[in-house]
Design an enzyme around this catalytic site. Structure first.
Site, PDB file in Angstrom:
ATOM      1  CE  LYS A   1      44.921  36.157  32.847  1.00  0.00           C
ATOM      2  NZ  LYS A   1      44.246  36.418  34.112  1.00  0.00           N
TER       3      LYS A   1
HETATM    4  N1  PPE Z   1      43.847  40.235  38.711  1.00  0.00           N
HETATM    5  C1  PPE Z   1      43.800  38.899  38.592  1.00  0.00           C
HETATM    6  C2  PPE Z   1      44.435  38.064  39.616  1.00  0.00           C
HETATM    7  C3  PPE Z   1      43.152  38.353  37.479  1.00  0.00           C
HETATM    8  O1  PPE Z   1      43.111  37.030  37.354  1.00  0.00           O
HETATM    9  C4  PPE Z   1      42.532  39.190  36.538  1.00  0.00           C
HETATM   10  C5  PPE Z   1      41.820  38.619  35.354  1.00  0.00           C
HETATM   11  C6  PPE Z   1      42.607  40.585  36.718  1.00  0.00           C
HETATM   12  C7  PPE Z   1      43.282  41.066  37.810  1.00  0.00           C
HETATM   13  C8  PPE Z   1      42.022  41.548  35.729  1.00  0.00           C
HETATM   14  O2  PPE Z   1      42.755  41.557  34.543  1.00  0.00           O
HETATM   15  P1  PPE Z   1      42.095  41.896  33.131  1.00  0.00           P
HETATM   16  O3  PPE Z   1      41.250  40.735  32.758  1.00  0.00           O
HETATM   17  O4  PPE Z   1      43.248  42.112  32.227  1.00  0.00           O
HETATM   18  O5  PPE Z   1      41.295  43.124  33.324  1.00  0.00           O
HETATM   19  N2  PPE Z   1      41.295  37.316  35.524  1.00  0.00           N
HETATM   20  C9  PPE Z   1      40.940  36.540  34.362  1.00  0.00           C
HETATM   21  C10 PPE Z   1      40.812  35.077  34.667  1.00  0.00           C
HETATM   22  C11 PPE Z   1      39.678  34.660  35.505  1.00  0.00           C
HETATM   23  C12 PPE Z   1      39.594  33.150  35.620  1.00  0.00           C
HETATM   24  O6  PPE Z   1      38.897  32.683  36.541  1.00  0.00           O
HETATM   25  O7  PPE Z   1      40.191  32.428  34.802  1.00  0.00           O
HETATM   26  C13 PPE Z   1      39.753  37.133  33.621  1.00  0.00           C
HETATM   27  O8  PPE Z   1      39.034  37.965  34.167  1.00  0.00           O
HETATM   28  O9  PPE Z   1      39.564  36.777  32.462  1.00  0.00           O
END
Ligand code: PPE
Length: 309
Positions: free
Chosen positions: A159
């Site tokens: 990430k």
């Molecule tokens: N894919 C991406 C590209 C992504 O950014 C997130 C979270 C996910 C999948 C889902 O991951 P998880 O949160 O572990 O279930 N995106 C984070 C950031 C958003 C932002 O705008 O900053 C979030 O949801 O916190």
């Protein structure tokens, strides 16, 4: 709406006032995107504030840092405790937690090794990510003309801030076209993920989600959704390549992410998904997810960590 400041941000071992949490403009992260981060939610429950999947998020932070050869000078457990302390110091109940690990000021040039690894944790209040009505009504999404990063270019399992330049292209294109969110395909044309969420597609009762070789973040919410679908809804799940047109003929589609929680997709490229509103599987997963995270149901999977014990 601009972010509402809280009082304290933790930076490199100390608490600094929100306004003073600054870095030098020649920090490596500014020029080369050298940062890995997390997004975690803390929910207000009847048993007090609880952080959702804290250790899983911090473990992923350490994984992301390892991929980029950044050494974090804390243990995973210490880092979890720091996050809890930031919430307590700011006297927050429900909030969003943003740990970030980045290369700071030192040398210039691509070679990162001369720049110190620094780390910070901030918290703030973050409401509905895809709009106030998204959870109930669903959102309008489009398939992006931008592909997600190709494998072996920017690693999707990390990430990393740099990945979010790709996300920004996807998001801006969606917004300019009048959509709420964009869905990226991978470089081979299979469905990958939203700009900030994983995606689930349901047809004839079977649930499809892209496997990790389709340039997706291994989402913690995705993992929780899979648990609920398997253990409680007894759904057949396929981790596989999903062709774009599956989105057009799906019965249900939903996004899963920390910020977005479980958000139904009402339309894709202006075609209604199923009946064009939240479907039964989406509703069942969303209901269980929200009742567990907000403490209205028992935390049977040990997802929650109390902030004040
Ligand atoms: N894919 C991406 C590209 C992504 O950014 C997130 C979270 C996910 C999948 C889902 O991951 P998880 O949160 O572990 O279930 N995106 C984070 C950031 C958003 C932002 O705008 O900053 C979030 O949801 O916190």
């Amino acid at each position: 709406m601009p972010v509402q400041p809280t009082e304290w941000i933790w930076m490199n071992g100390e608490f600094v006032p929100w306004k003073e949490a600054k870095i030098h403009v020649l920090s490596h992260v500014i020029h080369y995107g050298t940062s890995v981060f997390e997004g975690i939610r803390c929910y207000e429950t009847a048993k007090g504030s609880q952080v959702l999947r804290l250790r899983d998020h911090i473990r992923r932070l350490f994984d992301s840092a390892k991929i980029y050869r950044m050494e974090i000078p804390y243990s995973i457990d210490d880092y979890c405790e720091i996050c809890l302390e930031v919430i307590r110091r700011n006297k927050m109940e429900a909030c969003y937690i943003r740990p970030v690990v980045y290369r700071g000021y030192g040398d210039v040039g691509v070679n990162p090794f001369g720049c110190p690894v620094e780390t910070a944790v901030a918290v703030w209040d973050w409401g509905a990510y895809l709009g106030p009505e998204a959870l109930a009504k669903g959102v309008d999404a489009c398939v992006s003309t931008w592909s997600r990063m190709a494998p072996n270019t920017l690693p999707a399992m990390a990430k990393c801030a740099a990945n979010y330049m790709n996300s920004q292209l996807i998001k801006m294109e969606a917004l300019m076209g009048g959509y709420v969110e964009g869905i990226a395909l991978d470089v081979n044309g299979s469905v990958s993920e939203g700009s900030g969420e994983n995606i689930f597609v349901i047809r004839n009762g079977t649930v499809y989600t892209p496997s990790l070789n389709h340039s997706v973040l291994p989402g913690i919410t995705r993992d929780g959704v899979l648990t609920l679908l398997q253990k409680e809804l007894h759904k057949e799940i396929r981790h596989q390549a999903i062709p774009r047109e599956m989105l057009y003929i799906a019965d249900e589609i939903f996004f899963a992410g920390t910020a977005a929680e479980i958000t139904p997709v009402a339309t894709v490229d202006r075609l209604p998904v199923g009946a064009g509103r939240r479907g039964p599987v989406t509703e069942a997963v969303q209901k269980r997810y929200l009742e567990i995270v907000t403490g209205r149901a028992e935390d049977i999977y040990n997802w929650l960590t109390p902030v004040r014990s």
